[in-house]
Design an enzyme around this catalytic site. Structure first.
Site, short mmCIF file in Angstrom:
data_model
loop_
_atom_site.label_atom_id
_atom_site.label_comp_id
_atom_site.label_asym_id
_atom_site.label_seq_id
_atom_site.Cartn_x
_atom_site.Cartn_y
_atom_site.Cartn_z
N GLY A 289 16.07 13.28 31.00
CA GLY A 289 16.23 13.00 29.58
C GLY A 289 14.92 12.89 28.84
O GLY A 289 14.13 12.01 29.12
N SER A 290 14.71 13.79 27.93
CA SER A 290 13.61 13.63 27.01
C SER A 290 13.98 14.34 25.72
O SER A 290 14.50 15.45 25.75
CB SER A 290 12.33 14.23 27.56
OG SER A 290 11.40 14.39 26.51
N GLY A 291 13.68 13.69 24.61
CA GLY A 291 13.93 14.29 23.31
C GLY A 291 13.06 15.52 23.10
O GLY A 291 13.29 16.29 22.18
#
Lengths: 425, 146
Positions: free
Chosen positions: B62-64
Site C-alpha cells: 500500500g502506497s498512495g
C-alpha cells in the site's frame, strides 16, 4: 462495466463529456475505482487533501497540465500536501535540477487548479477544515488516520490521481471507511498494564501508536482508554505512528475520539474480534523498532513529522530559549506556513533561529539535501520519521522525547531523560 | 492450451514472458520507474527488471504513490506489458488509466485470484485479451528476454 454502479444525473453528465474532457476523464477514474473497490454508489465529498502535488516524475506534471488545459477546477475545497520542494525557500533543494524544476511546476499547476496552497501533511492543524461525519478525500497516510480517528470525518486512503479526480468531480466511491459498518473497531488494545504516569508523557503516544500498528496491520484498533484531556498532538502521534508501522487508516481512542465515547459505541455493539494486551515490554519493543543507533554524537535533530504544531512550538520554546544548538549538530523543524506565521507572531521563530534552529516550510525534512546528504546519527521525536528513515535515507536514528531532542541538539550528543526510560529499557 | 478467465481492471491486449513475484511489490519506493528494476532490498525478486514482462504478483504494498510509479514506468517504456494481480488494486488500475489517457500507451491490468493465479507460477509466457482471457503459451513470440 458499470452495470452495478448507480450514477445520478450529475455523474452521468460528467461521464458523457457534456462537462468537458477533464471532468469526463476524472469521472471515468472515479467510476473505474468504484467498480474495482466493489462500491455500488458514489458519495458526494466536501473536502480533499491532495497528495498528487508531490512530484514523483513527469507523469504527475502531465496529468495536472491535462486537467488544467481541459478547463478543470476543483469543485470542493482542496488543500495541498507537502511539495517535494519549498516554494518559500528554494535553496532547500538545489533549484537547478530537473526534479526541483518539475516539483515547482507541479505545485504551481495545483495552485492554478484552485487548490488552497497550504503545503502541509498536517492540514488538520489549520482552521476551517472538515468536521465530524463529513465525507472527505485524503491520501496522506497520517492525515487519513487523523481525520478518521480524531475528527470523525470519513475517508479511505486515496492514491495519487484518484484524490484529484474525486476533488474535481466532488464524488468518491461509497465503501470502506465511508460506511458505518466499515468504521467500527475490530481489535481491542488493552493498556491497563501501563502506569498512568507514562501515559502523561508525549513519547507514550508515539510508542503505543507504533505498537498498535504492528498488532493491527490494516484492521481498526480501539485503545481501551485515552485520557479525555490529551491534546491533538498526542492523537497526531498515534495516527502517524500506526499508519507508518501498520497501515492503520482509522482507530478509536475510547473516551477521547468522537466515535468512541465508550467501548460499546466504538465496536458498534459487537465483541472485539481480538484483544491485544500492551505491556511495558510491548512499548520497549516499539522503542527498539524506532531506534537503529546507539547513543552518541548526532549530526542532526529532526522535528516535525508530521508538521510541528503551534502547541509543540509552545513546548519547545522554554527548552531552547537563550541556548545554542551545538556547533557540530543541526536542528531542523518542519512545519506549515500557517503554523510558522502563528509562531512568528509570538516571537518564537526568532528565538529558535537565534538558537541556531532552521525552520522548514512547505516540505519535509526528509527531502532537504542536508538530510539527504546526512549519513550519521539523527535524533527525532517523531515515530513516523524514525520508522522510515533507516530504509529511505540511509541514516541511523535515535528516537526520543521532545525534551531529549532539544537537549541533544544543544549538547551535540544523545541526551537521555533517565526517569523516562527506567520502565522501558 | 490452458485458458484462464481474469477480471478486467483495465482492458488491453498483451503477450510476453511471465515474471512471477513471490511477494507484494511497492511501485513507489520498491521499484525504479527510470530503469524498471525492483530496488526493494527485502523483495525476493530484488534486481529483476519488469520491462516488457507479463508481471504476475500477489498484490501491491500500500502506497498512495503507486499510480504515479505505474504511470511513470509506462510513460518511460520500462513498465510490464500487463499486470496480473491476485488481489484487485484500484491504484495500479488508476496508473494504467492515466498513462493511456495521457500517452496512449496501454498496460492491461487484470485480477486473477486463487488457483488460476497459482497456475501461472510455472508459466513461461502468457497472452491476455481485452475481455480478460489469459492463455498459457509455450514461449513468447518476439520475446527479447530469452
Amino acid at each position: 462495466m458499470n452495470v452495478d454502479l448507480n450514477l445520478n444525473d450529475d455523474c452521468r453528465a460528467m461521464l458523457s463529456g457534456d462537462c468537458g474532457p477533464a471532468l469526463q476523464f476524472a469521472m471515468q477514474l472515479v467510476e473505474r475505482a468504484a467498480v474495482v473497490m466493489g462500491a455500488t454508489d458514489l458519495v458526494p465529498v466536501t473536502f480533499a487533501h491532495i497528495d498528487a502535488c508531490f512530484y514523483a516524475g513527469r507523469a504527475h506534471v502531465d496529468f495536472a497540465r491535462f486537467m488544467l488545459d481541459s478547463g478543470a477546477k476543483f469543485k470542493i475545497p482542496a488543500w495541498t500536501n507537502n511539495g517535494l520542494v519549498s516554494l518559500a525557500d528554494e535553496n532547500i533543494r538545489d533549484p537547478a535540477t530537473e526534479t526541483a524544476r518539475g516539483a515547482r511546476e507541479l505545485m504551481q499547476l495545483y495552485a492554478d487548479l484552485g487548490c488552497r496552497t497550504v503545503w502541509t501533511c498536517a492540514p488538520y492543524q489549520l482552521p476551517d477544515g472538515p468536521r465530524l461525519a463529513d465525507h472527505i478525500v485524503v491520501g496522506e497516510s497520517n492525515a487519513v488516520s487523523f481525520y478518521n480517528a480524531a475528527v470523525g470525518a470519513r475517508t479511505n486512503k486515496y492514491g495519487d490521481y484518484l484524490d484529484v479526480a474525486c476533488g474535481l468531480t466532488g464524488y468518491a466511491p461509497m465503501c470502506g471507511l465511508h460506511t458505518d459498518e466499515g468504521r467500527r473497531a475490530r481489535l481491542l488494545i488493552d493498556t491497563t498494564a501501563i502506569p498512568d504516569s507514562l501515559k502523561q508523557q508525549d513519547i507514550y503516544y508515539h510508542l503505543v501508536g507504533t505498537a498498535i500498528g504492528l498488532a493491527a496491520g490494516k484492521q481498526i484498533p480501539a485503545i481501551d482508554a485515552v485520557d479525555p484531556a490529551v491534546g491533538e498532538d498526542a492523537l497526531k502521534a498515534v495516527s502517524a505512528a500506526a499508519a507508518a508501522s501498520g497501515g492503520v487508516e482509522h482507530w478509536h481512542g475510547i473516551g477521547r475520539t468522537p466515535e468512541a465515547p465508550d467501548q460499546q459505541t466504538a465496536f458498534a455493539g459487537h465483541q472485539p474480534a481480538q484483544t491485544v494486551k500492551v505491556t511495558l515490554d510491548t512499548l520497549a519493543a516499539a522503542r527498539r523498532s524506532l531506534t537503529s543507533a546507539s547513543d552518541g554524537p548526532v549530526e542532526m535533530v529532526a522535528l516535525g513529522t508530521p508538521h510541528f504544531s503551534f502547541t509543540e512550538f509552545a513546548s519547545l520554546i522554554p527548552m531552547l530559549k537563550g541556548r545554542k544548538v551545538h556547533a557540530g549538530a543541526r536542528l531542523y523543524i518542519s512545519t506549515s506556513r500557517h503554523v510558522r506565521d502563528l509562531a512568528a507572531q509570538k516571537g518564537w521563530i526568532e528565538i529558535l533561529e537565534s538558537a541556531g534552529a532552521q525552520i522548514i516550510v512547505d516540505t519535509c525534512t526528509y527531502f532537504s539535501p542536508a538530510v539527504r546528504g546526512c549519513r550519521g546519527r539523527v535524533m527525532t521525536n517523531a515515530a513516523k520519521w524514525a520508522w522510515y528513515a533507516p530504509g529511505m535515507l540511509d541514516v541511523e536514528v535515535c528516537f526520543g522525547s521532545l525534551k531529549e531532542c532539544a537537549e541533544t541538539a544543544v549538547k551535540g550528543e544523545v541526551w537521555r531523560d533517565e526517569s523516562l526510560w527506567r520502565e522501558l529499557s | 492450451m490452458t485458458q484462464l478467465q481474469a477480471r478486467v481492471l483495465y482492458p488491453g491486449t498483451a503477450e510476453g514472458p511471465v515474471l512471477w513475484l513471490d511477494e507484494p511489490l511497492s511501485f513507489w519506493g520498491g521499484f525504479d520507474p527510470a530503469t524498471g528494476i525492483i530496488v526493494d532490498n527485502n523483495h525476493p525478486q530484488n534486481g529483476k527488471c519488469l520491462k516488457d514482462t507479463m508481471l504476475v504478483l500477489p498484490a501491491t504494498r500500500g502506497s498512495g504513490g503507486t499510480p504515479g510509479g505505474v504511470a511513470e514506468a509506462i510513460r518511460l517504456g520500462t513498465a510490464p506489458r500487463a499486470i496480473i494481480m491476485a488481489t484487485a488494486d484500484a491504484n495500479v488500475m488508476i496508473g494504467a488509466a492515466v498513462a493511456d489517457r495521457l500517452y496512449g500507451l496501454v498496460c492491461p491490468v487484470l485480477e486473477l485470484p486463487g488457483k488460476g493465479f497459482m497456475s501461472l507460477r510455472q508459466a513461461v509466457a502468457v497472452s491476455a485479451s481485452t475481455s480478460g482471457q489469459i492463455l498459457l503459451l509455450a514461449r513468447a513470440s518476439g520475446d527479447k528476454h530469452r
